[in-house]
Design a protein around this motif. Structure first.
Motif, mmCIF file in Angstrom:
data_model
loop_
_atom_site.group_PDB
_atom_site.id
_atom_site.type_symbol
_atom_site.label_atom_id
_atom_site.label_comp_id
_atom_site.label_asym_id
_atom_site.label_seq_id
_atom_site.Cartn_x
_atom_site.Cartn_y
_atom_site.Cartn_z
ATOM 1 N N LYS A 337 3.282 3.511 0.978
ATOM 2 C CA LYS A 337 4.740 3.506 0.864
ATOM 3 C C LYS A 337 5.200 4.191 -0.415
ATOM 4 O O LYS A 337 6.176 4.961 -0.412
ATOM 5 N N GLU A 340 5.003 7.969 0.041
ATOM 6 C CA GLU A 340 6.056 8.483 0.910
ATOM 7 C C GLU A 340 7.425 8.414 0.243
ATOM 8 O O GLU A 340 8.214 9.367 0.311
ATOM 9 N N THR A 341 7.707 7.313 -0.417
ATOM 10 C CA THR A 341 9.026 7.122 -1.018
ATOM 11 C C THR A 341 9.252 7.998 -2.236
ATOM 12 O O THR A 341 10.305 8.629 -2.379
ATOM 13 N N HIS A 342 8.267 8.066 -3.097
ATOM 14 C CA HIS A 342 8.490 8.706 -4.393
ATOM 15 C C HIS A 342 7.940 10.121 -4.520
ATOM 16 O O HIS A 342 8.558 10.966 -5.185
ATOM 17 N N GLY A 347 10.999 13.444 -1.629
ATOM 18 C CA GLY A 347 11.062 12.064 -2.080
ATOM 19 C C GLY A 347 11.865 11.907 -3.356
ATOM 20 O O GLY A 347 12.476 12.868 -3.864
#
Length: 355
Positions: A337, A340-342, A347
């Motif tokens: 996660k 993917e997020t950062h 991102g």
């Protein structure tokens, strides 16, 4: 020190030149070069076996010494010589190279996400994280600040890095595993400071990266920018990298431990596709397993990595601040996660840095 301040045919020659920049060891039983490439199955004999370890930037000194330790262990256990070819670079870049065909028997990378990217390419099998103890993380580290002697900018914590006139050196999170740990440690601090207000956290991280003078591709390159080239006021560094700088330049730098940092868990894995093709699974597996031996754990501690063996870690209480407040990757939902997020294209890091 204060804790908080504180032999070659032409073909072989061409092989060596084709590899990435690293050190070379003349120690018996080990050979280190700056890259990795295919060593043919014909090179594996009853007397000698060759393997390649693709690793990340700051582990050069550790594995130069470990390869000799392991060669002695393997010789004692099997009567066979082992030659280890070593490759170093930014962890993300190294993972991409292996995923794209750079042949490695083992990888020893900066974080779980980089190994997982090789799994996603079908080169390492699922379940690697359970193959060795402690999520296949034989040693840990954290992120600290390296400042110049006397700490002229009075840098004590993350909020000092966003002040005007403070030059920050950190690698690029798109290519460096250490840089992703740096970013997440800063995020953990801002998250507590702003009680989880994401807009304020992003603003804080944006100010920090606005003060970054150089985004090198890997942690060792960032250290060179700060230590050798004299750039910046503070280096966001792996703890072991900071201690090495102090060891090499004892009167020029200090280590500052921030109020919040992060538990960094470098990951190791056997590269299944390669070892099955080359017939090196047994030696490659033992190469990583032996990292958990008492001898190797103390070697890690001597190289300023935190041993995963808690009893041996306690032996280094005079070196490491064992009371440091460490965030954990689980606080970011795990590496899948967090990546993917950062750090994925588009991102949060891309959004912040583009601004």
């Amino acid at each position: 020190m204060r804790k908080n301040t504180v032999t070659f045919s032409l073909a072989a020659l061409l092989l060596a030149v084709s590899l990435s920049a690293c050190q070379k060891s003349s120690s018996t039983g080990t050979a280190q070069t700056d890259t990795s490439s295919k060593v043919s199955e014909d090179s594996q004999t009853a007397e000698t076996v060759e393997i390649t370890n693709v690793s990340y930037d700051p582990t050069r000194e550790l594995y130069e010494q470990y390869n000799e330790l392991f060669a002695n262990h393997w010789k004692d256990e099997t009567g066979q010589e082992v030659v280890v070819t070593q490759s170093h670079g930014g962890s993300g870049s190294q993972a991409l190279s292996v995923a794209q065909g750079l042949e490695a028997d083992v990888v020893t990378l900066a974080l779980e996400a980089d190994v997982q990217s090789i799994v996603d390419a079908g080169v390492i099998e699922d379940g690697w994280i359970d193959e060795f103890p402690l999520d296949s993380s034989p040693y840990t580290s954290t992120i600290v600040f390296l400042v110049r002697k006397g700490n002229p900018k009075d840098i004590k914590d993350w909020d000092d890095l966003v002040k005007d006139g403070v030059g920050v050196i950190t690698p690029n999170p798109k290519t460096s595993g250490g840089a992703r740990w740096n970013y997440l440690a800063a995020w953990a601090y801002a998250d507590k400071l702003y009680n989880g207000d994401e807009e304020k956290i992003k603003e804080f991280i944006g100010k920090l990266y606005a003060n970054v003078l150089v985004l090198d591709s890997g942690a060792r390159g960032a250290t060179t920018s700060f230590v050798e080239n004299g750039q910046g006021d503070v280096l966001l560094a792996w703890e072991n990298e900071a201690y090495l700088s102090i060891q090499e330049h004892p009167d020029e730098y200090e280590i500052v431990t921030p109020s919040i940092s992060i538990l960094c868990q470098p990951s190791v894995a056997v590269v299944d596709e390669v070892v099955d093709k080359r017939g090196t699974r047994e030696v490659a597996t033992e190469y990583l397993n032996y990292l958990y031996s008492d001898e190797a754990q103390r070697l890690a501690g001597d190289n300023f990595y935190r041993p995963s063996n808690e009893e041996i870690l306690a032996e280094y209480a005079d070196t490491f601040d064992l009371d440091i407040n460490l965030a954990d990757i689980s606080e970011f939902g795990g590496w899948a996660k967090a990546q993917e997020t950062h750090f994925a294209d588009g991102g949060i890091f891309d959004q912040i840095y583009e601004q």
